[in-house]
Design a protein around this motif. Structure first.
Motif, PDB file in Angstrom:
ATOM      1  N   ALA A  21       0.837  -1.205   0.000  1.00 48.08           N
ATOM      2  CA  ALA A  21       0.000   0.000   0.000  1.00 48.08           C
ATOM      3  C   ALA A  21       0.875   1.260   0.000  1.00 48.08           C
ATOM      4  N   GLU A  22       1.994   1.221   0.722  1.00 51.56           N
ATOM      5  CA  GLU A  22       2.904   2.379   0.708  1.00 51.56           C
ATOM      6  C   GLU A  22       3.460   2.600  -0.699  1.00 51.56           C
ATOM      7  N   GLY A  23       3.878   1.503  -1.350  1.00 46.32           N
ATOM      8  CA  GLY A  23       4.446   1.610  -2.701  1.00 46.32           C
ATOM      9  C   GLY A  23       3.438   2.182  -3.679  1.00 46.32           C
ATOM     10  N   ALA A  24       2.179   1.771  -3.529  1.00 45.85           N
ATOM     11  CA  ALA A  24       1.142   2.204  -4.480  1.00 45.85           C
ATOM     12  C   ALA A  24       0.847   3.697  -4.385  1.00 45.85           C
ATOM     13  N   LYS A  25       1.249   4.337  -3.287  1.00 51.38           N
ATOM     14  CA  LYS A  25       0.968   5.776  -3.155  1.00 51.38           C
ATOM     15  C   LYS A  25       1.567   6.570  -4.306  1.00 51.38           C
ATOM     16  N   THR A  26       2.683   6.098  -4.844  1.00 52.12           N
ATOM     17  CA  THR A  26       3.358   6.856  -5.910  1.00 52.12           C
ATOM     18  C   THR A  26       3.029   6.309  -7.300  1.00 52.12           C
ATOM     19  N   LEU A  27       1.981   5.483  -7.403  1.00 45.18           N
ATOM     20  CA  LEU A  27       1.645   4.869  -8.698  1.00 45.18           C
ATOM     21  C   LEU A  27       1.558   5.901  -9.820  1.00 45.18           C
ATOM     22  N   GLU A  28       0.799   6.956  -9.576  1.00 47.62           N
ATOM     23  CA  GLU A  28       0.563   7.930 -10.650  1.00 47.62           C
ATOM     24  C   GLU A  28       1.855   8.637 -11.068  1.00 47.62           C
ATOM     25  N   VAL A  29       2.628   9.104 -10.099  1.00 47.45           N
ATOM     26  CA  VAL A  29       3.846   9.844 -10.494  1.00 47.45           C
ATOM     27  C   VAL A  29       4.863   8.905 -11.140  1.00 47.45           C
ATOM     28  N   ARG A  30       4.948   7.664 -10.652  1.00 45.91           N
ATOM     29  CA  ARG A  30       5.888   6.722 -11.265  1.00 45.91           C
ATOM     30  C   ARG A  30       5.488   6.418 -12.706  1.00 45.91           C
ATOM     31  N   LEU A  31       4.202   6.078 -12.904  1.00 39.93           N
ATOM     32  CA  LEU A  31       3.806   5.632 -14.238  1.00 39.93           C
ATOM     33  C   LEU A  31       3.668   6.779 -15.236  1.00 39.93           C
ATOM     34  N   ALA A  32       3.319   7.959 -14.752  1.00 41.16           N
ATOM     35  CA  ALA A  32       3.276   9.104 -15.670  1.00 41.16           C
ATOM     36  C   ALA A  32       4.675   9.307 -16.262  1.00 41.16           C
ATOM     37  N   ARG A  33       5.670   9.267 -15.402  1.00 46.45           N
ATOM     38  CA  ARG A  33       7.050   9.462 -15.840  1.00 46.45           C
ATOM     39  C   ARG A  33       7.512   8.281 -16.710  1.00 46.45           C
ATOM     40  N   ALA A  34       7.269   7.056 -16.190  1.00 44.37           N
ATOM     41  CA  ALA A  34       7.817   5.870 -16.865  1.00 44.37           C
ATOM     42  C   ALA A  34       7.171   5.660 -18.227  1.00 44.37           C
ATOM     43  N   SER A  35       5.870   5.897 -18.345  1.00 44.88           N
ATOM     44  CA  SER A  35       5.263   5.601 -19.641  1.00 44.88           C
ATOM     45  C   SER A  35       5.602   6.685 -20.663  1.00 44.88           C
ATOM     46  N   ALA A  36       5.794   7.931 -20.219  1.00 44.57           N
ATOM     47  CA  ALA A  36       6.271   8.966 -21.162  1.00 44.57           C
ATOM     48  C   ALA A  36       7.682   8.605 -21.633  1.00 44.57           C
ATOM     49  N   THR A  37       8.517   8.122 -20.709  1.00 40.69           N
ATOM     50  CA  THR A  37       9.877   7.724 -21.089  1.00 40.69           C
ATOM     51  C   THR A  37       9.845   6.516 -22.023  1.00 40.69           C
ATOM     52  N   ALA A  38       8.913   5.582 -21.760  1.00 42.13           N
ATOM     53  CA  ALA A  38       8.818   4.383 -22.606  1.00 42.13           C
ATOM     54  C   ALA A  38       8.499   4.782 -24.046  1.00 42.13           C
TER      55      ALA A  38
END
Ligand SMILES: Cc1ncc(COP(=O)(O)O)c(C=O)c1O
Length: 390
Positions: free
Chosen positions: A248-265
């Motif tokens: 649950a702690e890790g999931a808190k940053t889901l949006e910021v992680r994936l916004a960055r990672a998928s733009a980079t992908a």
């Protein structure tokens, strides 16, 4: 304090008052057993009239918190937290299948999911494996009461399932559509909104996102989930509180992680597609991908942080490429904050026959990239340097 001996003090001495104010984070309830004041409290907790827990296998506040989070992220009525993604499937199969039942599965499923389906054949379950992008094939295979199993974005070729169309077929045939959403996460897709009956997540990957946990979950309507919960609790398919807390702690940053990672992908997919040493790139965000149009309907906020690419190189060449990389390491999982590479032919698809690997287009030069949150220019530079070493 009443006078007791050292042995008793050692057992009972470390205790603190229940705090009057709340901690900033949900506490970790790392206790397998729970105490009660009296039998009335036992009844009240069992019957859900008082919040509390009975025993770790039947759930703690950490399980409840993670389940509330999963249900909220997917817009589902209820959720079940499981000890892994595979435990989620095990609970699902134990709860919903019986001898004579039929599972219609995409051939692009994670290999271990297909392996688990193979185990079910011994119990009289019929498993039909097909290309789920071919809708007429799916329609012909579905029977009333069957389970249709697909991944939103598949491994390793990033095929995207046409979830609204599959949901319509399943509904028309009286089948249940179950979607493994691990590569997409609720950031990119909410299968329940697109008509799926149940959604499975491996939180071991992007959803929790830090390579720290082995954790899974299923989300959907309460009526479908309650049988799974019963089976999961009886069979011990549940996680421990610490993994729920970390997940649950890790999931808190889901949006910021994936916004960055998928733009980079997307950036890296375009870079690789333009590089002379790259034979092919598999990324649903590229117009050249066979499912680009489907992906544009099914996925939101971009096309995900996973891509695959093919190099015209033999084993020695691939080894040179891998050794030339500095920070992008060969890691046989995905979904961390670090960008990692995997090699499906020797890992996730290792146990397929050469003919089966060939049917999936796998070969020595096929690599899969899980994009993390590093600086995109640094990642491009590192890949560029390693391609020169080929
Ligand atoms: C798409 C997909 N589904 C399910 C799983 C299984 O998840 P877990 O390893 O948490 O059991 C994996 C693991 O690699 C996966 O890639």
């Amino acid at each position: 304090m009443d006078k007791v001996h050292l042995g008793t003090l050692a057992v009972h001495g470390a205790w603190a008052e229940e705090p009057a104010n709340a901690p900033a984070l949900l506490p970790l309830y790392q206790s397998a057993a729970w105490a009660f004041r009296d039998l009335d409290e036992v009844d009240a907790v069992y019957e859900g009239r008082l919040p509390g827990a009975v025993y770790v296998r039947s759930g703690t506040p950490n399980h409840q918190a993670l389940e509330a989070l999963l249900a909220a992220l997917h817009g589902g009525e209820a959720a079940l937290a499981t000890a892994s993604g595979m435990a989620a499937f095990t609970a699902l199969f134990l709860a919903h299948l019986r001898p004579g039942a039929r599972v219609v599965a995409s051939r692009d499923l994670y290999g271990t999911t297909l392996g688990l389906l193979g185990d079910l054949v011994r119990f009289g379950v019929e498993v039909v494996v097909l290309d789920a992008t071919q809708l007429p094939q799916v329609e012909a295979a579905l029977t009333p009461g069957s389970l249709l199993l697909v991944e939103t974005v598949s491994n390793p070729r990033m095929r995207v399932a046409d979830l609204p169309a599959l949901a319509a077929l399943a509904r028309a045939r009286g089948a249940l559509l179950v979607v493994d959403n691990t590569f997409a996460t609720p950031y990119h897709a909410r299968p329940l909104d697109l008509g799926a009956d149940l959604v499975v997540e491996s939180l071991t990957k992007f959803l929790s996102g830090h390579h720290q946990v082995l954790l899974g979950g299923v989300v959907g309507p309460r009526a479908l989930l309650e049988p799974l919960r019963g089976v999961a609790v009886r069979a011990g398919l549940v996680p421990n509180p610490w993994e729920c807390w970390l997940g649950a702690e890790g999931a808190k940053t889901l949006e910021v992680r994936l916004a960055r990672a998928s733009a980079t992908a997307l950036h890296l997919a375009r870079f690789l597609a333009g590089h002379p040493k790259v034979r092919a790139v598999h990324y649903p965000g590229l117009p050249t991908h066979p499912d680009h149009a489907v992906a544009s309907r099914v996925l939101r906020r971009g096309y995900g942080a996973m891509l695959a690419f093919e190099l015209a190189a033999d084993r020695q060449g691939i080894n040179r490429f891998l050794r030339a990389l500095r920070r992008i390491r060969l890691v046989l999982s995905l979904g961390g904050t670090e960008t990692t590479l995997s090699h499906p032919a020797t890992s996730s698809h290792r146990f397929l026959s050469p003919a089966e690997q060939e049917a999936l287009g796998l070969h020595e030069g096929f690599l899969r990239l899980s994009v993390g949150i590093e600086d995109p220019e640094d990642l491009e530079g590192e890949l560029q340097g390693a391609l020169e070493a080929l």
